[in-house]
Design a protein around this motif. Sequence first.
Motif, PDB file in Angstrom:
ATOM      1  N   ASN A  27       0.839  -1.204   0.000  1.00  0.00           N
ATOM      2  CA  ASN A  27       0.000   0.000   0.000  1.00  0.00           C
ATOM      3  C   ASN A  27       0.872   1.251   0.000  1.00  0.00           C
ATOM      4  OD1 ASN A  27      -2.946  -1.054   0.584  1.00  0.00           O
ATOM      5  ND2 ASN A  27      -1.588  -2.199   1.957  1.00  0.00           N
ATOM      6  N   ARG A  28       0.293   2.345  -0.475  1.00  0.00           N
ATOM      7  CA  ARG A  28       1.030   3.598  -0.495  1.00  0.00           C
ATOM      8  C   ARG A  28       1.245   4.118   0.925  1.00  0.00           C
ATOM      9  NH1 ARG A  28      -2.259   6.491  -5.488  1.00  0.00           N
ATOM     10  NH2 ARG A  28      -1.280   5.273  -7.160  1.00  0.00           N
ATOM     11  N   ALA A  29       2.364   4.832   1.089  1.00  0.00           N
ATOM     12  CA  ALA A  29       2.671   5.439   2.383  1.00  0.00           C
ATOM     13  C   ALA A  29       1.616   6.504   2.720  1.00  0.00           C
ATOM     14  CB  ALA A  29       4.064   6.076   2.324  1.00  0.00           C
ATOM     15  N   GLU A  30       1.318   6.689   4.036  1.00  0.00           N
ATOM     16  CA  GLU A  30       1.964   6.005   5.127  1.00  0.00           C
ATOM     17  C   GLU A  30       0.974   5.042   5.777  1.00  0.00           C
ATOM     18  OE1 GLU A  30       4.107   8.274   7.938  1.00  0.00           O
ATOM     19  OE2 GLU A  30       5.189   9.467   6.452  1.00  0.00           O
ATOM     20  N   ARG A  31       1.521   3.941   6.316  1.00  0.00           N
ATOM     21  CA  ARG A  31       0.742   2.926   6.995  1.00  0.00           C
ATOM     22  C   ARG A  31       1.688   2.218   7.960  1.00  0.00           C
ATOM     23  NH1 ARG A  31      -3.624  -1.240   4.544  1.00  0.00           N
ATOM     24  NH2 ARG A  31      -4.432   0.722   3.756  1.00  0.00           N
ATOM     25  N   GLY A  32       1.145   1.632   9.044  1.00  0.00           N
ATOM     26  CA  GLY A  32       2.052   1.045  10.023  1.00  0.00           C
ATOM     27  C   GLY A  32       1.439  -0.065  10.847  1.00  0.00           C
ATOM     28  N   GLY A  33       2.248  -0.515  11.814  1.00  0.00           N
ATOM     29  CA  GLY A  33       1.824  -1.568  12.725  1.00  0.00           C
ATOM     30  C   GLY A  33       2.831  -1.720  13.849  1.00  0.00           C
ATOM     31  N   MET A  34       2.542  -2.653  14.767  1.00  0.00           N
ATOM     32  CA  MET A  34       3.331  -2.811  15.991  1.00  0.00           C
ATOM     33  C   MET A  34       4.105  -4.119  15.958  1.00  0.00           C
ATOM     34  SD  MET A  34       1.864  -2.378  19.848  1.00  0.00           S
ATOM     35  CE  MET A  34       0.824  -3.846  19.770  1.00  0.00           C
ATOM     36  N   LEU A  35       5.285  -4.120  16.595  1.00  0.00           N
ATOM     37  CA  LEU A  35       6.165  -5.276  16.597  1.00  0.00           C
ATOM     38  C   LEU A  35       6.330  -5.821  18.007  1.00  0.00           C
ATOM     39  CD1 LEU A  35       8.958  -3.900  14.228  1.00  0.00           C
ATOM     40  CD2 LEU A  35       7.127  -5.513  13.625  1.00  0.00           C
ATOM     41  N   GLY A  36       6.408  -7.162  18.119  1.00  0.00           N
ATOM     42  CA  GLY A  36       6.668  -7.819  19.394  1.00  0.00           C
ATOM     43  C   GLY A  36       7.719  -8.901  19.213  1.00  0.00           C
ATOM     44  N   ARG A  37       8.492  -9.170  20.266  1.00  0.00           N
ATOM     45  CA  ARG A  37       9.543 -10.187  20.175  1.00  0.00           C
ATOM     46  C   ARG A  37       9.419 -11.176  21.324  1.00  0.00           C
ATOM     47  NH1 ARG A  37      14.084  -5.661  21.133  1.00  0.00           N
ATOM     48  NH2 ARG A  37      13.653  -5.208  23.320  1.00  0.00           N
ATOM     49  N   GLY A  41      14.717 -12.733  21.681  1.00  0.00           N
ATOM     50  CA  GLY A  41      15.045 -11.503  20.970  1.00  0.00           C
ATOM     51  C   GLY A  41      14.598 -11.459  19.529  1.00  0.00           C
ATOM     52  N   VAL A  42      13.956 -12.524  19.024  1.00  0.00           N
ATOM     53  CA  VAL A  42      13.515 -12.561  17.632  1.00  0.00           C
ATOM     54  C   VAL A  42      12.125 -11.944  17.511  1.00  0.00           C
ATOM     55  CG1 VAL A  42      13.005 -14.037  15.653  1.00  0.00           C
ATOM     56  CG2 VAL A  42      14.890 -14.623  17.194  1.00  0.00           C
ATOM     57  N   ILE A  43      11.949 -11.049  16.548  1.00  0.00           N
ATOM     58  CA  ILE A  43      10.653 -10.411  16.298  1.00  0.00           C
ATOM     59  C   ILE A  43       9.792 -11.392  15.497  1.00  0.00           C
ATOM     60  CG2 ILE A  43       9.477  -8.447  15.212  1.00  0.00           C
ATOM     61  CD1 ILE A  43      12.050  -6.832  15.605  1.00  0.00           C
ATOM     62  N   ARG A  44       8.794 -11.960  16.173  1.00  0.00           N
ATOM     63  CA  ARG A  44       7.920 -12.948  15.529  1.00  0.00           C
ATOM     64  C   ARG A  44       6.465 -12.490  15.496  1.00  0.00           C
ATOM     65  NH1 ARG A  44      11.305 -16.456  18.641  1.00  0.00           N
ATOM     66  NH2 ARG A  44      12.583 -17.814  17.284  1.00  0.00           N
ATOM     67  N   HIS A  45       6.214 -11.257  15.930  1.00  0.00           N
ATOM     68  CA  HIS A  45       4.826 -10.816  16.066  1.00  0.00           C
ATOM     69  C   HIS A  45       4.659  -9.435  15.438  1.00  0.00           C
ATOM     70  CE1 HIS A  45       4.446 -14.121  18.960  1.00  0.00           C
ATOM     71  NE2 HIS A  45       5.638 -13.715  19.400  1.00  0.00           N
ATOM     72  N   PHE A  46       3.685  -9.323  14.562  1.00  0.00           N
ATOM     73  CA  PHE A  46       3.340  -8.068  13.906  1.00  0.00           C
ATOM     74  C   PHE A  46       1.840  -7.865  14.002  1.00  0.00           C
ATOM     75  CE2 PHE A  46       1.748  -6.030   9.951  1.00  0.00           C
ATOM     76  CZ  PHE A  46       2.206  -4.743  10.207  1.00  0.00           C
ATOM     77  N   GLU A  47       1.426  -6.723  14.574  1.00  0.00           N
ATOM     78  CA  GLU A  47       0.011  -6.388  14.678  1.00  0.00           C
ATOM     79  C   GLU A  47      -0.284  -5.239  13.719  1.00  0.00           C
ATOM     80  OE1 GLU A  47      -3.844  -6.908  15.817  1.00  0.00           O
ATOM     81  OE2 GLU A  47      -2.123  -8.113  16.505  1.00  0.00           O
ATOM     82  N   ALA A  48      -1.016  -5.537  12.638  1.00  0.00           N
ATOM     83  CA  ALA A  48      -1.370  -4.503  11.670  1.00  0.00           C
ATOM     84  C   ALA A  48      -2.315  -3.488  12.307  1.00  0.00           C
ATOM     85  CB  ALA A  48      -2.017  -5.133  10.443  1.00  0.00           C
ATOM     86  N   ASP A  49      -2.013  -2.228  12.116  1.00  0.00           N
ATOM     87  CA  ASP A  49      -2.841  -1.154  12.688  1.00  0.00           C
ATOM     88  C   ASP A  49      -3.836  -0.685  11.627  1.00  0.00           C
ATOM     89  OD1 ASP A  49      -3.914   0.895  14.104  1.00  0.00           O
ATOM     90  OD2 ASP A  49      -2.069   2.072  14.293  1.00  0.00           O
ATOM     91  N   HIS A  50      -4.974  -1.338  11.578  1.00  0.00           N
ATOM     92  CA  HIS A  50      -5.968  -1.052  10.545  1.00  0.00           C
ATOM     93  C   HIS A  50      -6.716   0.255  10.804  1.00  0.00           C
ATOM     94  CE1 HIS A  50      -5.530  -4.908   8.478  1.00  0.00           C
ATOM     95  NE2 HIS A  50      -5.500  -5.494   9.677  1.00  0.00           N
TER      96      HIS A  50
END
Length: 606
Positions: A27-37, A41-50
């Motif tokens: 998608n075109r900028a800007e858009r985002g979401g949150m990261l969890g590890r 220490g490995v980032i395995r979680h992404f929560e899309a901020d709809h």
Amino acid sequence: MEPKTNNYQMLMNAETHNAIRDHIGQNRAERGGMLGRDSDGVIRHFEADHKGRCNAAAYDPDIDYLNGVIKGWKTKGIEFCGFVHSHPPGLVHPSGHDRWYAGEILSCFKRLEYLVIPIVQTIPDTGRFEIFPYIAMPEKEDRKQCNILKTSLTVLEGLKKSGYFPTDNTLRRQDWIQKDVPLVQSQYPEHSSTESKKAGSQTTWRYYGNFEHSIWKSSPLNPNQLPAVKLSFPAVIHATMSQSFRQQAAAMVLAQRYTERQRSGVDLESLDQTRLILIGAGGGSSLIRNSARMGFGEFVICDHDQVSDSNIATQQAEPDAIGLPKVEALANDLVRLNPAASVLAIAEGIETIDDQKFSLLINEPLRFRHFAGINGCTKTILLVLTDNFEAQARGHRLGLQFGLPTICAQEYREGRGAEVTFTVPGVTPACHRCITASRYSAYLKEGYRNNVTSAGAPIFAAEMLNAVLGHILLAVAHHGTSHPRWGSMIDRLGSRNLIRVRMDPDFDQFFGDTFNKRLVGAKNSDCFFMLDSLFLPQTPDFGQTPSRPVCPDCGGTGDLRYSIGTFDDTTIMRQDNTDYECERRVRTAQHPKYALTAYESARRTA
């Protein structure tokens, strides 16, 4: 400035990497979401901020929703570690807003060693999906203050194909920005009657910028002022969704693209948050335009004159501007060169502006910055770019009264040379009047009147003077920052706040022995000296000799901060006086935190 590189590594699994690509990268900028590890220490979680607030140049997370997600993660042993969001094409570094927001988060999450804030370039915007990894490292004493550091990204497992993705929707020229940014910025309606144009009425004050509705309509600077509305934080967020803010957001993106190659040489954020108040818009016009090119964000320009035929060859004016007020011709150029700038054009001389109005010019907001409070301006610099003695002297007094860094300049006869004086309270001990005391004496006691014009002066002389001024302006604007080149420049210059610029090898024959006596031993038959500058040390006038009585403006204290607020009315020229009345006035000012200076000690023992 280019973010520093560090040894931290960002580890991410392929599933999270691909989820970021699907929600943000497609998608075109800007858009985002949150990261969890996880605990390893490995980032395995992404929560899309709809539901986050998104537009062409800004992403504001849905805080309530994401806080709920963080609480759920915590019960599962998942640690919130950061946010990922996209930027418009070419903007691959975290912005000033990003750094501010990271500081706010780090101040709340005190156990986080650092915050992960990668930036994404998207397929519709650039034709490829790419993640640029960064972290925000908080300072120990104040976690709201953080440094943005480059890091590396390692994807631990197989991932979907990334790289170049041809698409019919790829934007090649950012037409969406050009469409949203008006070519001529908003300003208050024209006034047709002669009565409404009278000097000092503020109706000759015109605003150029993208904040007509959110700032200008209720500003005390606006002659058609509406009742002011105090914005609460929710109202600020609402204002960011207005058409006015969307235009400004798009304009900021375009301005960042214009200044991208300056990023490694200057602190663009500091320049953007600096307001320049300029007295005179003639010979210094190219300096003013180039200041917009460099990224200075706010301009207040005062000049009563109009563009004339002779200005075409002497001031870089354009023929189609003949007959326009100089300030309006400049303002139109500035918002084209820096679409994110705001300009207040005042078609009056400085003599029509009293101290109360000048205080408004310093303090009233010209732009709305949702990440820097209502007033995005953090520093104001006064530039006096006129050869009119009275206007120069008034500018000097205004700088002292309001404690502003002040830069003054004038070109000598036929462009054979020029001078620059500058003051920075707390650094330079001598004020402008101390430096040019002989000129004050000639005007006030001997009846001298300046008859030097631009006649016979090549335009290149003005351009060289403006180049020197530009370097001093950058030094003053960066003063107090940690910039490696410009941050310490003013401290290094110290008391050397008179600059003489030589544009003729016979400079000393016309303007006194300045260069030759200081270059003795450096000259030989193989050398020829011209087009150079001398920075000359200056001392304040504290009554050290009968020919140097106490300066009526600064009192000769050696610390210009003592002069703040000591003028009853800066429109009145103080006369020379040898009974130290001016010293008494300065000493009665309430500045107990300033220690006795060396100059004051010398005066006490004299």
